[in-house]
Enzyme design. Sequence first.
Site, short mmCIF file in Angstrom:
data_model
loop_
_atom_site.label_atom_id
_atom_site.label_comp_id
_atom_site.label_asym_id
_atom_site.label_seq_id
_atom_site.Cartn_x
_atom_site.Cartn_y
_atom_site.Cartn_z
CD GLU A 43 -2.62 1.00 2.74
OE1 GLU A 43 -3.58 1.77 2.90
OE2 GLU A 43 -2.30 0.11 3.56
CE LYS A 121 -7.25 1.33 3.25
NZ LYS A 121 -6.05 1.68 4.06
CB CYS A 157 -4.71 -1.98 3.98
SG CYS A 157 -3.96 -2.26 5.61
CE LYS A 189 -2.91 -5.08 12.89
NZ LYS A 189 -2.46 -3.69 12.65
N GLY A 301 23.48 8.13 27.18
CA GLY A 301 24.02 8.10 28.53
C GLY A 301 23.86 6.71 29.11
CE LYS A 529 7.81 15.87 34.43
NZ LYS A 529 8.44 14.93 35.38
#
Length: 565
Positions: A43, A121, A157, A189, A301, A529
Amino acid sequence: MTLKLAIAQLNFVVGDLVGNAKKIVDAARLAHAQGARLLLTPELSIAGYAAEDLFLRPAFTEACDDAVKGIAAALADLKDMVVVVGHPTGGSLRSRSVAVQMRHNAASVIKEGRILETYAKRELPNYQVFDERRYFTPGQGTCVFEAGGVSVGLLICEDAWFDQPAELARESGAEVLAVINASPYHVGKEGERVARMADRARAVGLPLVYAHLVGGQDEVVFDGASFALQADGAVAMQAQSFKEGVVFAQLGRAPQGGIGFVAEPGAIAAPRDAEAQLWDALVLGVRDYIGKNGFPGAILGLSGGIDSALVLAIAVDALGKDKVRAVMMPSPYTADISWIDARDMAGRLGVRYDEISIRHTFESFKGALAEEFKGLPEDTAEENLQARIRGTLLMGLSNKFGSIVLTTGNKSEMATGYCTLYGDMAGGFAVIKDLLKTTVFALARWRNAHDPYGTGTEPIPERIITRPPSAELRPDQTDQDSLPPYDILDGILARYMQDDESIDEIIAAGYDRAVVERVARLIKVNEYKRRQAPVGIRVTHRSFGKDWRYPITSKFNETAGAQNP
């Protein structure tokens, strides 16, 4: 024998229309030389998946249309060869199944220099990471074409997850269904896809071939594992997951006229456990993000803790030891075993390893703030200074040498805010952003027990895995000073964040109400955050990324419900 078909399970790059077209042309020539007369590409293979708001730019869709025409011209000499190319279209490729002025997620059928048909599609997904209704208009028609004497029904799909498109293809004379796909990976999946496509094959009584993309694109990874199914849903062929290549399947016609795939030795790849697939997804995600974006390498790090150890092992498997650099930055609270274990691991993997003490810099920062902080006890402000010094040093090295900083925070930390803005969150790519802490431990043990990339060693010292995790920002600190035990925390996160269970449902499953409500509150208040965190690899069905779109500013409290004014 009726029809040998090929699948271009290839790694395309978003926006690299010339490179993507060349891959398709090369695959078609290879397939034709080996006797195939049908090649399926994934696709949107011309554009790369997903091109997001590039789809909204007319210049992009027009360039994709031109690339499809160029492929057709380049393959004009391949006699009897049919190639299906996935691409976006703005309507310049006229076809009875595509409205001229609409933008579609489409596929064109090419043969001997001509575009025979363009199919749009029909079913556009708009959940999880998918946002196709933002970009495309649903198609209306069907597409059944002939290749090697076989009538092939084309689906894209999501079409194959619904009844009608396949039924219409069968009613239009299809003898086999060809489904081209770009379906992002998450744990479990692959099995879900095979099961759903087996249901589809049985429902229409036709064999089915599933052509799938492979590769990493920003936060998503595509796992390949293309397959072919008999009409009864039995697997006849399955390609390896996370491996690029052109794979083949053979259709045969029985004396009574029915079509089916011919069983061939070795056609079904050996099954692999969930940890092996998860490891490959992370490795491919790192390799493609860094490679496709042109970074010369990666730097991180290395603290002597489990998270940075796992990220280092993934990075070395993805890039090789010569493109990875680890920096240990001890503070006054760094335990001796942390730098000993960090040195040990760097030596095992053969990466460049440096130690840059932040002790004097930390004291200098505290001195600069001494008057402002006078009379106040030390708390998270001083702790976060250390993380921010480290983030600044890593970004300085990144700016000087070009290597991207890999952050090492996990999903449990991202969920609860147990991370420092502009500190350990500073960087360009968050490798384990979608791994719960318990999964981090499990995957570290898996990698020590396996050697998929031939490094010849257990990369992670055992003590890193067994010692209690700690941020080491104050004396004798452990994560459980601030968080519930990880087995409890991760169980709540899996239910609340990933599976959308309510607080009451989680409590009914045996979790303490106070702990559940505290975790839910931490998730809510730390949204600001997460919005500032680097992109990271999605490996679950719900990640902190495109799957998670909650407002930062919100007064809704689930424990209180929608209170009356």
